[in-house]
Design a protein around this motif. Structure first.
Motif, PDB file in Angstrom:
ATOM      1  N   SER A 108     -42.946  48.463  -5.791  1.00 31.74           N
ATOM      2  CA  SER A 108     -43.943  47.626  -5.126  1.00 31.74           C
ATOM      3  C   SER A 108     -44.560  46.604  -6.070  1.00 31.74           C
ATOM      4  CB  SER A 108     -45.065  48.511  -4.579  1.00 31.74           C
ATOM      5  OG  SER A 108     -45.831  49.022  -5.669  1.00 31.74           O
ATOM      6  N   LEU A 109     -45.352  45.722  -5.473  1.00 34.56           N
ATOM      7  CA  LEU A 109     -46.124  44.743  -6.235  1.00 34.56           C
ATOM      8  C   LEU A 109     -47.571  45.217  -6.355  1.00 34.56           C
ATOM      9  CD1 LEU A 109     -44.715  41.581  -4.418  1.00 34.56           C
ATOM     10  CD2 LEU A 109     -43.967  42.529  -6.600  1.00 34.56           C
ATOM     11  N   SER A 110     -47.766  46.536  -6.262  1.00 34.55           N
ATOM     12  CA  SER A 110     -49.127  47.072  -6.172  1.00 34.55           C
ATOM     13  C   SER A 110     -49.991  46.707  -7.370  1.00 34.55           C
ATOM     14  CB  SER A 110     -49.083  48.588  -5.992  1.00 34.55           C
ATOM     15  OG  SER A 110     -48.293  49.180  -6.999  1.00 34.55           O
ATOM     16  N   PHE A 111     -49.376  46.516  -8.532  1.00 37.87           N
ATOM     17  CA  PHE A 111     -50.218  46.169  -9.687  1.00 37.87           C
ATOM     18  C   PHE A 111     -51.021  44.905  -9.422  1.00 37.87           C
ATOM     19  CE2 PHE A 111     -51.108  43.986 -13.666  1.00 37.87           C
ATOM     20  CZ  PHE A 111     -51.860  44.968 -14.293  1.00 37.87           C
ATOM     21  N   LEU A 112     -50.451  43.993  -8.636  1.00 40.27           N
ATOM     22  CA  LEU A 112     -51.130  42.723  -8.380  1.00 40.27           C
ATOM     23  C   LEU A 112     -52.278  42.858  -7.385  1.00 40.27           C
ATOM     24  CD1 LEU A 112     -47.926  40.507  -7.917  1.00 40.27           C
ATOM     25  CD2 LEU A 112     -49.264  40.833  -9.998  1.00 40.27           C
ATOM     26  N   TYR A 113     -52.274  43.937  -6.612  1.00 39.26           N
ATOM     27  CA  TYR A 113     -53.226  44.015  -5.500  1.00 39.26           C
ATOM     28  C   TYR A 113     -54.163  45.204  -5.528  1.00 39.26           C
ATOM     29  CZ  TYR A 113     -50.706  40.138  -3.558  1.00 39.26           C
ATOM     30  OH  TYR A 113     -50.164  38.899  -3.391  1.00 39.26           O
ATOM     31  N   VAL A 139     -41.569  55.733 -21.013  1.00 40.93           N
ATOM     32  CA  VAL A 139     -41.460  54.275 -21.090  1.00 40.93           C
ATOM     33  C   VAL A 139     -41.573  53.719 -19.679  1.00 40.93           C
ATOM     34  CG1 VAL A 139     -39.944  52.340 -21.693  1.00 40.93           C
ATOM     35  CG2 VAL A 139     -39.992  54.393 -23.136  1.00 40.93           C
ATOM     36  N   PHE A 140     -42.331  52.636 -19.564  1.00 35.68           N
ATOM     37  CA  PHE A 140     -42.596  52.069 -18.239  1.00 35.68           C
ATOM     38  C   PHE A 140     -41.890  50.731 -18.059  1.00 35.68           C
ATOM     39  CE2 PHE A 140     -45.115  49.609 -15.194  1.00 35.68           C
ATOM     40  CZ  PHE A 140     -45.164  50.499 -14.128  1.00 35.68           C
ATOM     41  N   ARG A 141     -41.417  50.508 -16.817  1.00 31.19           N
ATOM     42  CA  ARG A 141     -40.955  49.162 -16.434  1.00 31.19           C
ATOM     43  C   ARG A 141     -41.549  48.910 -15.064  1.00 31.19           C
ATOM     44  NH1 ARG A 141     -38.426  48.228 -11.643  1.00 31.19           N
ATOM     45  NH2 ARG A 141     -37.232  46.554 -12.547  1.00 31.19           N
ATOM     46  N   ASN A 142     -42.146  47.757 -14.907  1.00 32.45           N
ATOM     47  CA  ASN A 142     -42.745  47.433 -13.613  1.00 32.45           C
ATOM     48  C   ASN A 142     -41.700  46.742 -12.736  1.00 32.45           C
ATOM     49  OD1 ASN A 142     -44.839  47.379 -11.752  1.00 32.45           O
ATOM     50  ND2 ASN A 142     -45.595  45.380 -12.464  1.00 32.45           N
ATOM     51  N   THR A 143     -41.947  46.795 -11.441  1.00 32.06           N
ATOM     52  CA  THR A 143     -41.076  46.150 -10.467  1.00 32.06           C
ATOM     53  C   THR A 143     -40.650  44.762 -10.929  1.00 32.06           C
ATOM     54  OG1 THR A 143     -42.317  47.294  -8.750  1.00 32.06           O
ATOM     55  CG2 THR A 143     -40.950  45.433  -8.052  1.00 32.06           C
ATOM     56  N   GLU A 144     -39.323  44.537 -10.978  1.00 34.32           N
ATOM     57  CA  GLU A 144     -38.755  43.225 -11.326  1.00 34.32           C
ATOM     58  C   GLU A 144     -39.224  42.730 -12.697  1.00 34.32           C
ATOM     59  OE1 GLU A 144     -36.476  42.018  -9.432  1.00 34.32           O
ATOM     60  OE2 GLU A 144     -36.783  43.092  -7.547  1.00 34.32           O
ATOM     61  N   LEU A 145     -39.597  43.679 -13.545  1.00 32.10           N
ATOM     62  CA  LEU A 145     -40.140  43.359 -14.881  1.00 32.10           C
ATOM     63  C   LEU A 145     -41.358  42.432 -14.805  1.00 32.10           C
ATOM     64  CD1 LEU A 145     -37.131  43.100 -17.362  1.00 32.10           C
ATOM     65  CD2 LEU A 145     -38.286  45.108 -16.445  1.00 32.10           C
ATOM     66  N   TYR A 147     -44.858  41.436 -15.479  1.00 33.91           N
ATOM     67  CA  TYR A 147     -45.608  41.871 -16.673  1.00 33.91           C
ATOM     68  C   TYR A 147     -46.624  40.811 -17.101  1.00 33.91           C
ATOM     69  CZ  TYR A 147     -46.567  43.037 -21.550  1.00 33.91           C
ATOM     70  OH  TYR A 147     -47.206  43.329 -22.720  1.00 33.91           O
ATOM     71  N   ASN A 148     -47.775  41.282 -17.595  1.00 25.98           N
ATOM     72  CA  ASN A 148     -48.671  40.427 -18.381  1.00 25.98           C
ATOM     73  C   ASN A 148     -49.535  41.323 -19.280  1.00 25.98           C
ATOM     74  OD1 ASN A 148     -50.688  41.488 -16.780  1.00 25.98           O
ATOM     75  ND2 ASN A 148     -51.460  39.501 -16.055  1.00 25.98           N
ATOM     76  N   ASN A 149     -50.438  40.736 -20.033  1.00 23.77           N
ATOM     77  CA  ASN A 149     -51.246  41.511 -20.977  1.00 23.77           C
ATOM     78  C   ASN A 149     -52.065  42.597 -20.269  1.00 23.77           C
ATOM     79  OD1 ASN A 149     -50.298  39.916 -23.057  1.00 23.77           O
ATOM     80  ND2 ASN A 149     -52.087  38.539 -23.046  1.00 23.77           N
ATOM     81  N   ASP A 150     -52.566  42.267 -19.081  1.00 19.46           N
ATOM     82  CA  ASP A 150     -53.375  43.243 -18.349  1.00 19.46           C
ATOM     83  C   ASP A 150     -52.562  44.476 -17.979  1.00 19.46           C
ATOM     84  OD1 ASP A 150     -55.495  41.546 -18.489  1.00 19.46           O
ATOM     85  OD2 ASP A 150     -55.151  40.659 -16.505  1.00 19.46           O
ATOM     86  N   LEU A 151     -51.330  44.217 -17.563  1.00 23.77           N
ATOM     87  CA  LEU A 151     -50.475  45.348 -17.205  1.00 23.77           C
ATOM     88  C   LEU A 151     -50.254  46.238 -18.428  1.00 23.77           C
ATOM     89  CD1 LEU A 151     -47.910  45.981 -14.759  1.00 23.77           C
ATOM     90  CD2 LEU A 151     -46.901  46.002 -17.020  1.00 23.77           C
ATOM     91  N   ALA A 152     -50.055  45.605 -19.574  1.00 21.31           N
ATOM     92  CA  ALA A 152     -49.856  46.384 -20.807  1.00 21.31           C
ATOM     93  C   ALA A 152     -51.065  47.284 -21.056  1.00 21.31           C
ATOM     94  CB  ALA A 152     -49.643  45.433 -21.984  1.00 21.31           C
ATOM     95  N   ARG A 153     -52.249  46.731 -20.883  1.00 20.69           N
ATOM     96  CA  ARG A 153     -53.463  47.511 -21.155  1.00 20.69           C
ATOM     97  C   ARG A 153     -53.563  48.687 -20.195  1.00 20.69           C
ATOM     98  NH1 ARG A 153     -56.766  43.103 -21.209  1.00 20.69           N
ATOM     99  NH2 ARG A 153     -55.626  42.480 -23.080  1.00 20.69           N
ATOM    100  N   ARG A 154     -53.291  48.412 -18.919  1.00 17.91           N
ATOM    101  CA  ARG A 154     -53.372  49.460 -17.900  1.00 17.91           C
ATOM    102  C   ARG A 154     -52.346  50.567 -18.187  1.00 17.91           C
ATOM    103  NH1 ARG A 154     -55.307  53.016 -15.804  1.00 17.91           N
ATOM    104  NH2 ARG A 154     -57.157  51.733 -15.582  1.00 17.91           N
ATOM    105  N   VAL A 155     -51.123  50.166 -18.467  1.00 17.76           N
ATOM    106  CA  VAL A 155     -50.036  51.128 -18.650  1.00 17.76           C
ATOM    107  C   VAL A 155     -50.229  51.925 -19.944  1.00 17.76           C
ATOM    108  CG1 VAL A 155     -47.549  51.287 -19.096  1.00 17.76           C
ATOM    109  CG2 VAL A 155     -48.385  49.867 -17.218  1.00 17.76           C
TER     110      VAL A 155
END
Lengths: 401, 469
Positions: A108-113, A139-145, A147-155
């Motif tokens: 999903s694109l849930s990280f964005l929402y 190790v994490f990979r988000n949907t369709e790779l 990614y941004n700095n915020d995602l890194a912090r969250r993960v």
């Protein structure tokens, strides 16, 4: 030293059936089409490719390693339509040479929402992988790779030690994806960057007779890998697993290529195969990879425009996530699962108008003639799902008397 | 070039196409001698003096539309700059535009009238403007005197017993052919380009006379106009023209398949040149939106069997079962208008369907401005220019898959004409979801700009070269 790090993405969405504004039942998914597609890809790709990997892993006795990310929704479909594929993945897991990565269960694109929903889906997926393969992903990979700095912090806060993302030229500049990097302010988190040139040589260009390197042999590819000696440690080859037998047909010789690649790579004493967590453990980082805006591995833009490039996509996503509270408040597992299956990024990819006029890549198993049809269908389903949240909530408010 | 209509005297896409093509050819430096029938019937004859740019149902004609007035014909100095190399010859004919003029209720002509009968006599490939040259002012005046010499022109032999068409039209076609033949005898040209069956006899006659290659341009076939009740005489003329031609131009692959499949034409001689929309058209003007409480769904075109008005109504009925604040406008006239009005009443949606009659000029623009969606449910549409005009007026479109334009327009909703549930499903979606409306409108508005008559004219020139060997 050159460590080749293979990661294969395995995913199939639950495609929607034709759902008109005149429909009113809660059957949203096209079971027949989903079964047919899964079995077709299963026979052309998943089974033969797994068989080949298993052979090679056994033959090289621990020296050949790969990683997979299997979405929860493809695992559900294997279980339902083609359990033998699931079994073959379990056999691969049992070799100890295969790593399974973490991602959102529903691709999903849930990280964005919704951070809450994102965390819930990663947790669901983690448990599913543990149950099936006896591993807990690190190790994490988000949907369709995406990614941004915020995602890194969250993960990072969720305890992961590494993330896979795209090695975008505009962010790397003169630097190379053959090194590991870390996000700004998070020196403990390792970033493995996709080597898109070498990855795409296999994933996109392999069968292209117009390509000047055609035909690509394992021997030639191994020489390109050897060229990084002295300039980095890793060659991150990230691609869809459907590359083997589906995007690149068996007739192109792709299976032969993959069959011979391990021995050609290992022929050089300084080369080996490592999984993402092994790379993260073995190598230190070589500076910051600062990604203030969203990137992905999609299309040439490598941004979000494949899923969020027009008003329809944005509208559909916003309307979908607006239902989170009422869906979760309804305490109805089927409703929740339907809502989550609607989050799968493919539904929004089908609505993309970017290359529509050129009739381009977005066609892969796309059940729609046009992005407009896709949006109309999705919104009809969503309208129906919305009515279910109301009914359930109404009943609840009456029930506890 | 042999044609049957030219703006502003048009009843459908054919006149618009001839206008666009001729201007495109002119800009490419191709000289065009255009032979056009001119009505000799009372009120019709006065139309030449009308200055209003648009008479067509689907017309969004440029402001500087050429006026084929008698003055222009006799004095080429009055032709607008755009038509420097175009010479117009009017010949007498009882012009009967399909829908613009009310037909006698019993006149089955309307079906055949689907295509404007413009006759473009000839195209000369040299770049020398001919506009300054002598004009055959008597070309139209003496058609009957030319008759006896015009041996090769014998429409009656090509035509079988006409049941659906009055003898009138066939004699006009023959008279036109004789006149064109007379004009051709005194003119220089390299290629003969004939538009639709009314001009095919003229084209064949001129080809026989001159030995120059004939190119016939099929804007619609008898099967499009009449469904399965084909007029044998018209079919025979169409077939003879297509087989006599060195090259056949079709407005879509849909039509090409028809020409190859139903008329037995060698596919190697059949080319496709899509229609376009005028690039000087009154494109996007930032007019204020008309405030209204209701959503408006528009049908604009001839109300005939070919255009599928009953499917529009059936879909409207389904839509109204779901949402109430919608009105359906049917703009146009045609032989099914009465039946369609009655049908709307029978279905109990009469109060939601508004019939405007035939609209022209600013009224067309006005109705586009009001519309939230344009629907073209055609049963058979060789091309269909109106959706392009709707898009250039910022109106999203829903078009029948049984249309030529559906082959080339991507940013449009498409539906099988008979699938009224799906048609209703899509109409509701556009009315309910503003982002869908906006995306279709914006992308479609950009896409429509790529349909240029200049390109279509250039494609015709390529066909001319093929015809010339």
């Amino acid at each position: 030293m050159a460590s080749v790090c293979f990661y294969f993405q395995v995913h199939q969405p639950f495609r929607l059936r034709r759902y008109s504004v005149f429909d009113s039942d809660a059957r949203y998914f096209d079971d027949n089409a989903n079964r047919e597609i899964l079995q077709k890809v299963g026979h052309k790709c998943y089974l033969p490719a797994n068989g080949m990997l298993l052979d090679q892993i056994e033959r090289h006795q621990g020296r050949y390693r790969v990683a997979f990310s299997l979405t929860g929704v493809v695992l559900d479909q294997f279980e339902r339509y083609m359990p033998e594929v699931l079994d073959s993945f379990k056999r691969l897991a049992a070799t100890g040479c295969v790593e399974f990565l973490s991602e959102t269960y529903h691709h999903s694109l849930s990280f964005l929402y919704s951070e809450r929903e994102f965390i819930a889906q990663v947790e669901l997926h983690r448990r599913r992988i543990k149950d099936l393969f006896g591993q807990t992903p690190t190790v994490f990979r988000n949907t369709e790779l995406i990614y941004n700095n915020d995602l890194a912090r969250r993960v990072s806060a969720m305890g992961f030690k590494a993330i896979l993302c795209e090695g975008a030229d505009r962010l790397l500049g003169y630097r190379s994806p053959t090194y590991l990097y870390h996000p700004p302010g998070l020196s403990g988190l390792k970033l493995l960057l996709k080597n898109y040139r070498l990855s795409d040589d296999i994933a996109f260009r392999f069968g292209d007779r117009g390509w000047k390197e055609w035909p690509l042999t394992a021997d030639k590819f191994a020489k390109w890998i050897n060229q990084i000696h002295g300039n980095g440690y890793v060659v991150n080859l990230f691609m869809d697993y459907e590359t083997f037998g589906e995007h690149q047909w068996s007739e192109t010789g792709i299976f032969d290529f993959m069959h011979h690649l391990p021995e050609q790579v290992l022929a050089h004493a300084d080369n080996d195969f490592q999984t993402p967590s092994q790379c993260a453990e073995r190598y230190g980082t070589d500076g910051e990879y600062d990604v203030p805006y969203m990137i992905s591995w999609a299309d040439t833009e490598r941004d979000l425009s494949a899923w969020l490039g027009n008003a329809m996509q944005s509208n559909a996503l916003h309307e979908l996530y607006r239902l989170e509270e009422s869906v979760k408040g309804a305490d109805d597992p089927e409703l929740l699962e339907d809502w989550r299956r609607l989050q799968t990024s493919d539904h929004f990819y089908y609505m993309c108008t970017k290359y529509f006029a050129d009739g381009d890549v977005h066609k892969y198993f796309n059940p729609y003639d046009s992005p407009y049809d896709s949006y109309i269908n999705f919104m009809n389903v969503l309208d129906n799902l919305r009515t279910r949240t109301r009914v359930t909530t109404d009943e609840e408010s009456v029930a506890p008397a | 070039m042999l044609g049957w209509e030219f703006p502003p005297f048009i009843s459908g896409g054919l006149g618009t196409a001839c206008y666009g093509l001729t201007r495109g050819l002119d800009r490419l430096g191709v000289s065009v001698l255009f032979v056009l029938p001119q009505s000799v019937e009372g009120t019709e004859a006065t139309h030449v003096n009308i200055l209003s740019p648009s008479v067509s149902t689907d017309a969004d004609l440029p402001e500087n539309v050429f006026q084929p007035t008698r003055a222009a014909v006799s004095d080429s100095g009055e032709t607008p700059p755009d038509f420097q190399r175009v010479e117009f010859h009017a010949v007498e004919a009882a012009l009967r535009p399909y829908e613009s003029a009310p037909l006698p209720t019993d006149a089955p002509l309307s079906a055949g009238a689907a295509d404007p009968s413009e006759t473009v006599l000839s195209v000369s490939m040299d770049s020398e403007p001919t506009a300054g040259g002598p004009v055959d002012s008597d070309g139209a005046a003496q058609p009957r005197e030319q008759g006896p010499d015009a041996g090769p022109v014998d429409v009656s032999t090509a035509a079988g017993p006409g049941r659906h068409y009055g003898g009138d039209l066939f004699s006009e076609v023959e008279r036109y052919a004789r006149s064109a033949y007379g004009i051709a005898r005194r003119s220089e040209f390299d290629v003969i380009h004939a538009h639709d069956w009314m001009t095919f006899p003229a084209g064949m006659a001129v080809a026989n006379l001159s030995g120059k290659p004939l190119v016939v341009h099929v804007h619609s076939t008898e099967f499009d106009r009449s469904g399965l009740h084909v007029n044998q005489r018209v079919y025979d003329i169409e077939r003879a023209g297509m087989h006599a031609a060195a090259r056949v131009i079709c407005v879509s692959y849909l039509t090409r398949n028809m020409v190859v499949g139903r008329y037995g034409v060698d596919p190697r001689r059949v080319e496709v040149v899509y229609n376009a929309i005028d690039d000087n058209g009154p494109a996007r003007r930032n007019l204020p939106a008309i405030s209204k409480d209701e959503k408006i769904v528009l049908f604009l075109g001839r109300i005939t069997m070919q255009k599928g008005p009953e499917y529009f109504l059936a879909a409207a009925k389904r839509v109204l079962g779901i949402m109430d604040n919608v009105r359906f406008i049917m703009a146009g006239s045609g032989d099914m208008i009465r039946r369609t009005i009655e049908l709307a009443a029978e279905m109990g949606i009469g109060h939601k369907v508004l019939f405007t009659g035939f609209l022209r000029g600013d009224d067309v623009r006005r109705v586009f401005r009001m519309a939230d969606l344009y629907v073209m449910p055609s049963v058979s549409e060789p091309f269909g220019i109106t959706p392009l005009e709707a898009l250039s007026n910022d109106v999203p479109v829903l078009i029948s898959k049984q249309s030529g334009v559906a082959e080339v327009l991507t940013h449009a909703l498409k539906v099988d004409f008979w699938d009224i549930d799906e048609m209703a499903n899509k109409i509701v979606a556009v009315l309910r979801h503003p982002p869908l409306h906006a995306t279709l409108r914006d992308h479609g508005g950009i896409e429509v700009q790529s349909f240029s008559w200049n390109d279509a004219a250039a494609a015709c020139v390529k066909v001319y070269k093929l015809a010339l060997g």
